[in-house]
Every structure is written in structure tokens, then in C-alpha cells.
Design a protein around this motif. Structure first.
Motif, mmCIF file in Angstrom:
data_model
loop_
_atom_site.group_PDB
_atom_site.id
_atom_site.type_symbol
_atom_site.label_atom_id
_atom_site.label_comp_id
_atom_site.label_asym_id
_atom_site.label_seq_id
_atom_site.Cartn_x
_atom_site.Cartn_y
_atom_site.Cartn_z
ATOM 1 N N ASP A 140 -4.110 -3.557 -5.995
ATOM 2 C CA ASP A 140 -3.474 -2.970 -4.810
ATOM 3 C C ASP A 140 -4.393 -1.976 -4.095
ATOM 4 O OD1 ASP A 140 -1.318 -2.795 -3.042
ATOM 5 O OD2 ASP A 140 -0.310 -1.216 -4.175
ATOM 6 N N THR A 208 2.512 -0.906 -8.304
ATOM 7 C CA THR A 208 1.145 -0.847 -7.798
ATOM 8 C C THR A 208 0.205 -1.011 -8.972
ATOM 9 O OG1 THR A 208 -0.351 0.405 -6.353
ATOM 10 C CG2 THR A 208 0.900 1.673 -7.987
ATOM 11 N N SER A 215 -3.862 3.871 -4.229
ATOM 12 C CA SER A 215 -3.093 2.770 -3.638
ATOM 13 C C SER A 215 -1.749 3.210 -3.079
ATOM 14 C CB SER A 215 -2.887 1.659 -4.669
ATOM 15 O OG SER A 215 -2.239 2.158 -5.830
#
Length: 231
Positions: A140, A208, A215
Motif C-alpha cells: 500500500d 494497509t 501508507s
């Protein structure tokens, strides 16, 4: 107001927390992002794992902090968990962010299958080298975030990974929140699962990858604020 002490994982320094720290400060909290010895601006300082534990304890005691939420990400969960025990009634809560956790007499590398890391340490003169860009795939992260992790990261001192943790009582006795980053695998390590059975820990999922301070910094900051509000 809560005093947050933020400690990033392997290869990283205080700089990794910039966005999370800004969000916490905007909510009125005090934030102390800490670089551990041997990393970033302290890369010339010799370090073992107990050095890192003392870095954290010293930060709390030097600043005379109370009502402290200690936050450990990845590798740093191991020294953070030990420091949480040692600061006594200064601790409000410890938050482990997709991290390893300390077990008495067990090193960071003993806590999971780590032959590939041990081989890398032997090949790189006592440091854990930075990961290649491909290792961050599926976590991510943008290309710019991956570049920053590599460009600003520091090879990680090996002794911090091989020295055993020292605990005087079960980690499960500490008030704790464990944040599991689900893109890095849905299940926490066995030591975390065991601690969760003690009744003082809560498990929170975050959708995530392993570096949520990059992220999803706002979502991570929200979870830290919620953890600080726990009784």
C-alpha cells in the motif's frame, strides 16, 4: 493530553513519524518521535538491543514524561515492550504497530523464521542492509514513499537483532493495543496471540501494509488516539 513516544522499526529514524506526529499534535497531544542509536542521525552510535531499550527509558525519564503511550513499530516493538515495563507508573499504554514483541531470553530473530536475515547479516559485516524496492510491493505504498524509505533509511545494527530481551514479568500484564496491518498478513505472531489471551490487550486491524505511518498516517493517528483514551 497524552505524551506519545513514537519509535519506528528497522532502518528508520524519527523522520518516519512526521505525518502521524503532526496529526497527534493537532489534536493537542505532546509527541516525541525517537531515533534509536545506530540509526539515522545517530548512525555512528554503537548499539545493541539493550541500548535501544535504554534509549527509550532515557527519553521518558529525561523529559520527566508521565501518562505516556509508548508506540513501537515492527522491530522496535521488542525494545518498546521492555521499556514499557521499566518506566513503571509513567506508562499509560503501549501500542504495538504490526510489530514483534519481547519474550524473556528471546532475541528479535528468535521470534520468527529468520534464517534469511541471519544469512544477510553474515554477508554484510554486522548490519541488516536496506530492503530492495521489490520488497515493498503489495504494502500500500506509492513509488515516492518506497523511494523515501530507501533513500533515508539506515542499515540496521545486527546486535540489536541478536541480543535477547529481558523481562521481569509477563508482557500480557501491561495495558496494550496491538495494531495488525492486514496486508502484511491477517494473523499476529504466536507471542502476540498468547498475550491477547491475558485480557489486558486489544487487537485492532488496519487495512494497509507494514508501514502505516507512510501508507495511512491519518488512520494510524486515529488508532493511537483511541488507544490513548482507553481506561
Amino acid at each position: 493530553m497524552t505524551e506519545f513516544v513514537l519509535v519506528a522499526g528497522a532502518w528508520l529514524g524519527a523522520w518516519a513519524w512526521d505525518e502521524v506526529a503532526a496529526d497527534l499534535r493537532a489534536a493537542g497531544h505532546e509527541v516525541h518521535a525517537l531515533t534509536l542509536s545506530g540509526l539515522a542521525e545517530k548512525k555512528a552510535v554503537p548499539a545493541g538491543q539493550q541500548t535501544h531499550v535504554q534509549d527509550i527509558v532515557d527519553e521518558v525519564e529525561r523529559r520527566e514524561l508521565r501518562d505516556v503511550v509508548l508506540v513501537g513499530h515492527s522491530y522496535s516493538g521488542v525494545p518498546v515492550g521492555q521499556a514499557a515495563e521499566r518506566i513503571g507508573d509513567r506508562l499509560r499504554r503501549v501500542v504495538f504497530v504490526d510489530s514483534n514483541v519481547p519474550e524473556d531470553g528471546v532475541s528479535f530473530l528468535d521470534g520468527f523464521p529468520s534464517d534469511h536475515i541471519r544469512a544477510s547479516l553474515s554477508e554484510h559485516d554486522g548490519v541488516w542492509p536496506l530492503l530492495p524496492p521489490a520488497a515493498y510491493a503489495g504494502q500500500d505504498l506509492t513509488d515516492e514513499q518506497i523511494a523515501r524509505l530507501i533513500d533515508e533509511g539506515t542499515p540496521h545494527p545486527a546486535a540489536t537483532l541478536t541480543e535477547p530481551a529481558v523481562l521481569k514479568r509477563p508482557l500480557a500484564e501491561l495495558p496494550a493495543t496491538y495494531v495488525k496491518c492486514l496486508l502484511d498478513g491477517p494473523e499476529p505472531l504466536p507471542a502476540v496471540t498468547e498475550a491477547l489471551r491475558g485480557g489486558r490487550w486489544e487487537l485492532v486491524g488496519l487495512n494497509t501494509g507494514h508501514w502505516p505511518m507512510f501508507s495511512t498516517p491519518r488512520e494510524l493517528a486515529r488508532l493511537l488516539k483511541e488507544a490513548a483514551a482507553r481506561p
